[in-house]
Design a protein around this motif. Sequence first.
Motif, mmCIF file in Angstrom:
data_model
loop_
_atom_site.group_PDB
_atom_site.id
_atom_site.type_symbol
_atom_site.label_atom_id
_atom_site.label_comp_id
_atom_site.label_asym_id
_atom_site.label_seq_id
_atom_site.Cartn_x
_atom_site.Cartn_y
_atom_site.Cartn_z
ATOM 1 N N ALA A 91 0.723 -0.692 0.416
ATOM 2 C CA ALA A 91 -0.137 -0.408 0.175
ATOM 3 C C ALA A 91 1.017 1.031 0.045
ATOM 4 N N ALA A 92 1.876 1.076 0.983
ATOM 5 C CA ALA A 92 3.034 2.161 0.518
ATOM 6 C C ALA A 92 3.671 2.619 -0.313
ATOM 7 N N ALA A 93 3.900 1.721 -0.819
ATOM 8 C CA ALA A 93 4.645 1.389 -2.669
ATOM 9 C C ALA A 93 3.342 2.272 -3.123
ATOM 10 N N ARG A 94 1.955 1.732 -3.574
ATOM 11 C CA ARG A 94 1.356 2.356 -4.610
ATOM 12 C C ARG A 94 1.278 3.880 -4.052
ATOM 13 N N ALA A 95 0.873 4.332 -2.502
ATOM 14 C CA ALA A 95 0.866 5.691 -2.474
ATOM 15 C C ALA A 95 1.664 6.320 -2.845
ATOM 16 N N LEU A 96 3.265 6.041 -2.768
ATOM 17 C CA LEU A 96 4.252 6.540 -3.140
ATOM 18 C C LEU A 96 4.425 6.726 -4.606
ATOM 19 N N ARG A 97 3.996 6.107 -5.052
ATOM 20 C CA ARG A 97 3.936 5.947 -6.649
ATOM 21 C C ARG A 97 2.998 6.873 -6.952
ATOM 22 N N ASP A 98 2.098 6.499 -6.734
ATOM 23 C CA ASP A 98 0.663 7.395 -6.923
ATOM 24 C C ASP A 98 1.134 9.378 -6.400
#
Length: 143
Positions: A91-98
Motif C-alpha cells: 500500500a505504501a509503494a502504491r501511495a508513493l508511486r501515485d
Amino acid sequence: MRARILNASAGSGKTYQLAYKYVRDVVEQPTLYRHILAVTFTNKATEEMKTRIIHELAVIAGLEKGWTKESPYAGELTATFGCTREELGEAAARALRDLLYDFNFFSVSTIDSFFQTILRSFAREAEVSGNYELELNDEAIIA
C-alpha cells in the motif's frame, strides 16, 4: 474528510505527527494526497515535512536502499489497518508511486505561499494586478 489542526509548541513532535497522519491517510487511500493541504510556517518545516513523508513511504515500501531500521510508523499503521507488514508495504509503494507521478498535487507549503497562491488565483476579483510584488519590509510600507 474533515479538517485536522495540530497546534503545539516548538520541538513537540508536530512534524512527526503531521507526517504520520499524511502517510496514514495516503496508505489507506493512495490518491487522497490530491485532497490534502498541509500548511506550516517556515520553508524549513515545509521541506522537512515533504522529505519525511516521502522517506517514510519509501521505508515502509522497502524501497529505501541501505536503510536498516523499520519506519517508526509501521507498527502503528499495521495495527490501525489490521494488515500484515507486507500488505502495508504494498500500500505504501502504491501511495508513493501515485504521489511521485502526480507530484504537482503534493501540497505542503508555508502559510504565506498558500495565501499568495489564493491571491494570485483571485487577483481580478480582489482588484489586484496579477504581477504585484510582495513587500516584506514593513518600514517601506509605513513610510
